[in-house]
Scaffold this motif. Structure first.
Motif, mmCIF file in Angstrom:
data_model
loop_
_atom_site.group_PDB
_atom_site.id
_atom_site.type_symbol
_atom_site.label_atom_id
_atom_site.label_comp_id
_atom_site.label_asym_id
_atom_site.label_seq_id
_atom_site.Cartn_x
_atom_site.Cartn_y
_atom_site.Cartn_z
ATOM 1 N N THR A 54 96.479 -14.976 19.975
ATOM 2 C CA THR A 54 96.348 -14.905 21.431
ATOM 3 C C THR A 54 95.027 -14.244 21.798
ATOM 4 N N PRO A 55 94.517 -14.492 22.993
ATOM 5 C CA PRO A 55 93.284 -13.800 23.412
ATOM 6 C C PRO A 55 93.410 -12.286 23.413
ATOM 7 N N ALA A 56 94.612 -11.774 23.753
ATOM 8 C CA ALA A 56 94.788 -10.316 23.749
ATOM 9 C C ALA A 56 94.612 -9.752 22.341
ATOM 10 N N ALA A 57 95.205 -10.411 21.349
ATOM 11 C CA ALA A 57 95.038 -9.956 19.967
ATOM 12 C C ALA A 57 93.595 -10.099 19.511
ATOM 13 N N PHE A 58 92.913 -11.133 19.982
ATOM 14 C CA PHE A 58 91.508 -11.332 19.602
ATOM 15 C C PHE A 58 90.632 -10.200 20.134
ATOM 16 N N PHE A 59 90.804 -9.829 21.401
ATOM 17 C CA PHE A 59 89.973 -8.765 21.958
ATOM 18 C C PHE A 59 90.356 -7.400 21.381
ATOM 19 N N PHE A 60 91.596 -7.234 20.969
ATOM 20 C CA PHE A 60 91.971 -5.993 20.276
ATOM 21 C C PHE A 60 91.251 -5.907 18.930
ATOM 22 N N ALA A 61 91.152 -7.032 18.218
ATOM 23 C CA ALA A 61 90.402 -7.049 16.960
ATOM 24 C C ALA A 61 88.918 -6.785 17.205
ATOM 25 N N CYS A 62 88.384 -7.275 18.317
ATOM 26 C CA CYS A 62 86.989 -6.984 18.655
ATOM 27 C C CYS A 62 86.788 -5.494 18.929
ATOM 28 N N ALA A 63 87.782 -4.859 19.567
ATOM 29 C CA ALA A 63 87.679 -3.420 19.813
ATOM 30 C C ALA A 63 87.697 -2.641 18.501
ATOM 31 N N LEU A 64 88.531 -3.071 17.553
ATOM 32 C CA LEU A 64 88.532 -2.422 16.238
ATOM 33 C C LEU A 64 87.199 -2.624 15.519
ATOM 34 N N THR A 65 86.620 -3.807 15.683
ATOM 35 C CA THR A 65 85.303 -4.059 15.087
ATOM 36 C C THR A 65 84.241 -3.148 15.678
ATOM 37 N N MET A 66 84.281 -2.949 16.986
ATOM 38 C CA MET A 66 83.336 -2.048 17.636
ATOM 39 C C MET A 66 83.497 -0.621 17.123
ATOM 40 N N ALA A 67 84.753 -0.172 16.967
ATOM 41 C CA ALA A 67 84.989 1.180 16.459
ATOM 42 C C ALA A 67 84.486 1.322 15.024
ATOM 43 N N ALA A 68 84.665 0.274 14.204
ATOM 44 C CA ALA A 68 84.177 0.330 12.822
ATOM 45 C C ALA A 68 82.656 0.415 12.774
ATOM 46 N N ALA A 69 81.971 -0.326 13.638
ATOM 47 C CA ALA A 69 80.512 -0.260 13.681
ATOM 48 C C ALA A 69 80.036 1.118 14.135
ATOM 49 N N ALA A 70 80.715 1.704 15.117
ATOM 50 C CA ALA A 70 80.341 3.054 15.563
ATOM 51 C C ALA A 70 80.571 4.075 14.457
ATOM 52 N N ALA A 71 81.695 3.956 13.727
ATOM 53 C CA ALA A 71 81.960 4.881 12.624
ATOM 54 C C ALA A 71 80.907 4.754 11.532
ATOM 55 N N LEU A 72 80.474 3.536 11.248
ATOM 56 C CA LEU A 72 79.431 3.343 10.236
ATOM 57 C C LEU A 72 78.122 3.995 10.669
ATOM 58 N N PHE A 121 79.436 -16.127 14.057
ATOM 59 C CA PHE A 121 78.773 -16.791 15.185
ATOM 60 C C PHE A 121 79.677 -16.895 16.409
ATOM 61 N N ASN A 122 80.535 -15.877 16.545
ATOM 62 C CA ASN A 122 81.316 -15.765 17.772
ATOM 63 C C ASN A 122 80.638 -14.733 18.655
ATOM 64 N N VAL A 123 80.385 -15.081 19.885
ATOM 65 C CA VAL A 123 79.591 -14.219 20.746
ATOM 66 C C VAL A 123 80.305 -12.900 21.018
ATOM 67 N N TYR A 124 81.638 -12.907 21.083
ATOM 68 C CA TYR A 124 82.372 -11.671 21.356
ATOM 69 C C TYR A 124 82.354 -10.747 20.141
ATOM 70 N N ILE A 125 82.512 -11.303 18.947
ATOM 71 C CA ILE A 125 82.478 -10.477 17.737
ATOM 72 C C ILE A 125 81.077 -9.915 17.523
ATOM 73 N N PHE A 126 80.078 -10.759 17.741
ATOM 74 C CA PHE A 126 78.695 -10.291 17.579
ATOM 75 C C PHE A 126 78.393 -9.166 18.569
ATOM 76 N N ALA A 127 78.832 -9.311 19.805
ATOM 77 C CA ALA A 127 78.605 -8.264 20.805
ATOM 78 C C ALA A 127 79.348 -6.987 20.448
ATOM 79 N N ALA A 128 80.549 -7.116 19.849
ATOM 80 C CA ALA A 128 81.306 -5.931 19.456
ATOM 81 C C ALA A 128 80.574 -5.155 18.363
ATOM 82 N N VAL A 129 79.977 -5.869 17.404
ATOM 83 C CA VAL A 129 79.243 -5.197 16.335
ATOM 84 C C VAL A 129 78.014 -4.474 16.896
#
Length: 267
Positions: A54-72, A121-129
């Motif tokens: 679902t889109p909600a699960a997708f954006f939650f995964a993007c938020a986790l990706t953003m947190a992982a990039a910040a932690a790195l 090459f997903n614009v939302y995942i790339f933006a999250a990173v």
């Protein structure tokens, strides 16, 4: 008479059957995606089976990706502070190297995972990173700055039993690139007999050394050559800028003949 030479009969021609190679059937290769997409469902995260439904699960995964990039980003910027604490701590060498190995494994694995996510090459995942790295630099950008040091003052020593006479020397040190270099030079200077304090400024490329005569009123502090030799043993080069600026309790705890400011250390 002469003996005639006998030659062997010629070999019959060899007939090789024609070779038949079976035709090779290569499956068609999917074209490589070289443009960004904006899908919000069915996009794999690292593994083909990890696809938010679902889109909600997708954006939650993007938020986790953003947190992982910040932690790195925070972990990479905190590495100089980790090295300083390990160098100053009393842990064994095996324990220190174990902590360094754990930090390397964690940051390297996270870096490759984020790289693979960005290559989806997903614009939302790339933006999250990218936003995650920016947030990490926003909250921990100061960790990468060199530590600010200042020349030691006699008032910061043991006020109950101040030394009779002190010498303040300033050295220009070259070859320092990180916080670990600062710690190495400080430890080397403090190991010289008679040195009571040493402060190294990475940004200015200078070291301020306080040496004691041990009482008696005479200046019997270690010569400047011992300090220079101690620095050179760490792999850096040093030269004297100010040598033997005397000060003590009778001089109001202030250095005499000590140039002040950063320009004095870098001239």
């Amino acid at each position: 008479g002469r003996r005639s030479r006998v030659y062997p009969p010629p070999m019959p021609p060899m007939h090789m059957p024609p070779m038949h190679m079976p035709p090779m059937h290569m499956p068609p290769m999917a074209p490589m995606v070289m443009s960004f997409g904006a899908a919000t469902s069915g996009v794999p995260f690292l593994f083909s089976s990890w696809k938010p439904a679902t889109p909600a699960a997708f954006f939650f995964a993007c938020a986790l990706t953003m947190a992982a990039a910040a932690a790195l980003e925070v972990a990479l910027r905190a590495l100089p502070h980790l090295e300083r604490r390990l160098a100053r701590g009393g842990r064994r060498l095996a324990h220190r190297n174990l902590l360094r190995a754990a930090h390397t494994v964690a940051t390297t694995g996270l870096s490759y995972a984020l790289m693979l996510l960005a290559m989806s090459f997903n614009v939302y995942i790339f933006a999250a990173v990218i936003l995650g790295f920016g947030l990490g630099a926003l909250f921990a950008g100061h960790l990468h700055e060199p530590p600010k040091t200042r020349p030691p003052r006699l008032a910061e020593m043991d006020s109950a039993n101040p030394p009779t006479c002190e010498q303040l020397s300033v050295l220009r040190v070259s070859g320092m690139t990180c916080a670990a270099c600062v710690v190495a030079v400080e430890v080397a200077l403090r190991s010289v007999a008679g040195v009571t304090a040493a402060a190294v400024d990475l940004e200015a490329g200078s070291a301020t050394v306080l040496s004691s005569s041990g009482g008696g009123g005479g200046l019997s502090a270690p010569p400047i050559t011992q300090m220079l030799d101690a620095v050179e043993k760490t792999g850096r080069t040093a030269s004297a800028v100010v040598v033997g600026a005397a000060f003590g309790p009778s001089l109001g705890h202030e250095p005499v003949g000590m140039p002040t400011g950063r320009a004095a250390c870098c001239r």
